[in-house]
Design a protein around this motif. Sequence first.
Motif, PDB file in Angstrom:
ATOM      1  N   ALA A 180       0.824  -1.212   0.000  1.00  0.00           N
ATOM      2  CA  ALA A 180       0.000   0.000   0.000  1.00  0.00           C
ATOM      3  C   ALA A 180       0.854   1.257   0.000  1.00  0.00           C
ATOM      4  N   GLN A 181       1.943   1.254   0.754  1.00  0.00           N
ATOM      5  CA  GLN A 181       2.782   2.450   0.832  1.00  0.00           C
ATOM      6  C   GLN A 181       3.589   2.677  -0.447  1.00  0.00           C
ATOM      7  N   PHE A 182       4.042   1.596  -1.069  1.00  0.00           N
ATOM      8  CA  PHE A 182       4.939   1.718  -2.218  1.00  0.00           C
ATOM      9  C   PHE A 182       4.239   1.496  -3.563  1.00  0.00           C
ATOM     10  N   ALA A 183       2.940   1.431  -3.565  1.00  0.00           N
ATOM     11  CA  ALA A 183       2.195   1.106  -4.797  1.00  0.00           C
ATOM     12  C   ALA A 183       2.511   2.063  -5.938  1.00  0.00           C
ATOM     13  N   GLU A 184       2.711   3.328  -5.625  1.00  0.00           N
ATOM     14  CA  GLU A 184       2.988   4.325  -6.670  1.00  0.00           C
ATOM     15  C   GLU A 184       4.479   4.604  -6.806  1.00  0.00           C
ATOM     16  N   CYS A 185       5.303   3.688  -6.297  1.00  0.00           N
ATOM     17  CA  CYS A 185       6.752   3.930  -6.252  1.00  0.00           C
ATOM     18  C   CYS A 185       7.546   2.888  -7.021  1.00  0.00           C
ATOM     19  N   THR A 186       6.951   2.300  -8.020  1.00  0.00           N
ATOM     20  CA  THR A 186       7.627   1.236  -8.760  1.00  0.00           C
ATOM     21  C   THR A 186       8.354   1.789  -9.986  1.00  0.00           C
ATOM     22  N   GLY A 187       9.256   0.963 -10.518  1.00  0.00           N
ATOM     23  CA  GLY A 187       9.970   1.337 -11.732  1.00  0.00           C
ATOM     24  C   GLY A 187      10.769   2.616 -11.571  1.00  0.00           C
ATOM     25  N   THR A 188      10.708   3.479 -12.570  1.00  0.00           N
ATOM     26  CA  THR A 188      11.485   4.716 -12.559  1.00  0.00           C
ATOM     27  C   THR A 188      11.050   5.680 -11.471  1.00  0.00           C
ATOM     28  N   ARG A 189       9.857   5.455 -10.894  1.00  0.00           N
ATOM     29  CA  ARG A 189       9.369   6.356  -9.846  1.00  0.00           C
ATOM     30  C   ARG A 189       9.942   6.018  -8.463  1.00  0.00           C
ATOM     31  N   ALA A 190      10.634   4.890  -8.356  1.00  0.00           N
ATOM     32  CA  ALA A 190      11.105   4.425  -7.049  1.00  0.00           C
ATOM     33  C   ALA A 190      11.897   5.478  -6.272  1.00  0.00           C
ATOM     34  N   PRO A 191      12.883   6.146  -6.882  1.00  0.00           N
ATOM     35  CA  PRO A 191      13.657   7.113  -6.088  1.00  0.00           C
ATOM     36  C   PRO A 191      12.885   8.375  -5.725  1.00  0.00           C
ATOM     37  N   GLU A 192      11.737   8.603  -6.354  1.00  0.00           N
ATOM     38  CA  GLU A 192      10.999   9.851  -6.142  1.00  0.00           C
ATOM     39  C   GLU A 192      10.123   9.829  -4.900  1.00  0.00           C
TER      40      GLU A 192
END
Length: 573
Positions: A180-192
């Motif tokens: 739930a916390q990292f759902a929008e943090c995958t791929g190229t978005r991870a460091p953001e």
Amino acid sequence: MKMKTMLMGAAATMAFGQMANAAAHEGERGRDGALGIIYWQAPSIMNAYLSGGTKDIEAASLVTEPLGRYDETGAPVAWLVDEIPTVANGGVAEDLTSITWKLSEGLLWSDGTPVTSADVKFTADYCMDPEGGCAQLAKFEGVESVEVIDDLTVKVNFAAPTPNPYGPFMGNQSPIIQAAQFAECTGTRAPECTDANFMPIGTGPFVVTDFRTNDVIQLEANSNYRDPMKPAFQTVTFKGGGDAEAAGRAVLQTGEFDYAWNLQLAPDVIAAMADGGVGTPVSAFGTLVERIEMNMTDPSSDLPEGERATAAHPHPFLSDEKVRRALSMAIDRDLLVEVGYGDAGRATCNLVPAPAMYASDNTDCLVQDIDGAKALLDEAGWTDTDGNGIRDKDGVEMNILFQSSTNAVRQDFQALIKDWWEQIGTSVELRNIDGSVFFGGDPGSPDTFQKFYADVEMYANNFDGTDPASYLASYTCEKAPRPDSGWQGENINRYCDPAYDALVAELNGTADLDERSRIAKKLNDMVTKESMTIVPLVDRGRVSAHANTLGGVLLNTWDSELWNAADWYRIKE
């Protein structure tokens, strides 16, 4: 008295006292107030998947946890599960193509929501995303898919029989993160995803309340931790930065902090600090090797950004194996041990020095040979054609930029190695970078060890557990840090040999222990003895220190040093 004997004796005395004291100090969570931890290399992130730096991975281990860990002896122990899956208990398929994990019932994230197998699957997908630049991708070597069986059961499927299925979700380098916390943090978005990366929701004993990059972390006891009597400490101040000497003094002399990590100091310095009687140094050997990585790519600033230190441009002189070999031959490893570690170090030619069944009998590098190094460079055509004291060939001079993190022992090593290398006809410029930055993994920084904008660099790391398969797999071709991976990746020197990659695949599919030993030794020798892309120097014993009033500490060289922080407590007078 030798330092090793002193440390072992002190540790044994403290352990006996702690056993007698522990039972008397059980009680409610947070009963012992504040705990102070100091790591002189300051953490820059709390996400183990976005940093290869030990200081980041260990700090994160207070918050995020794996399904299974390795204890202080290297034995696997169940953590978020009731038992480690094996063939005998049916958790590992008889054909070795899958492993099934069953989460313990009632586990909660620190935000009070249930931990489920969907979180485990998400973690694997997060790391294996080809655009994510996961720093721990080698832990998922050979994984074909991860499937949810039910809310508490998850199955890892391998592409081929995998005798060591404990790469994913075992040890502090492969923790579970909340979907739930990292759902929008995958791929190229991870460091953001700053909030998630700095303040992850976890299952561990503590929760981050304030994170200051490369400075200090404030944590408090996790109110949803699975043991209602743990942790004993209500708050943790995790101080980063400074240097190893200041960290040691803060625990062993002034008592300002309770635990100091990785006291990379000369043995007489540690012994003098310990005489204060405030704290106790603890030491143990594992798989930590101080080594030099030879850059196989050109780090020149004359190249366009995005092409520097990439496979598109081979290194102008380190691509020559004879040059790398000569540089290794010029080093006196016994003197490095004497200067830097004493009994807490051993000269080595191996990347994998332990366990014994995986340690090669390679000893070729142990005797310094300055004249032999000169002769080898002559043979390779590297001579001083213009009389300026620096060897050259085809217009390329052997000018070496040698970088490492800022630390007294490492700077002593750099000075000695510079002298030896200049004796054989090179020019050496030394650079040292604050450890918080060097090991930080910031894709925007030019000074990280992953970006490797230098010719050679020196550091140390190790692997979880006692099987080196995942560690050795980190040097396969596709794991080289690149601009399109945010400069994440474990193959720091950009070594690439299809034969090595094929042998890694063979190791992953080999069950017989004798044959696994043979293959692992061969892989070790390929990157050290044969190619010299890695130049091992010292098999380092880990030396840390804790306050005499801090109980429950079990130094662990096979997992995070903070692996059992939930069991730490304050010893009462």
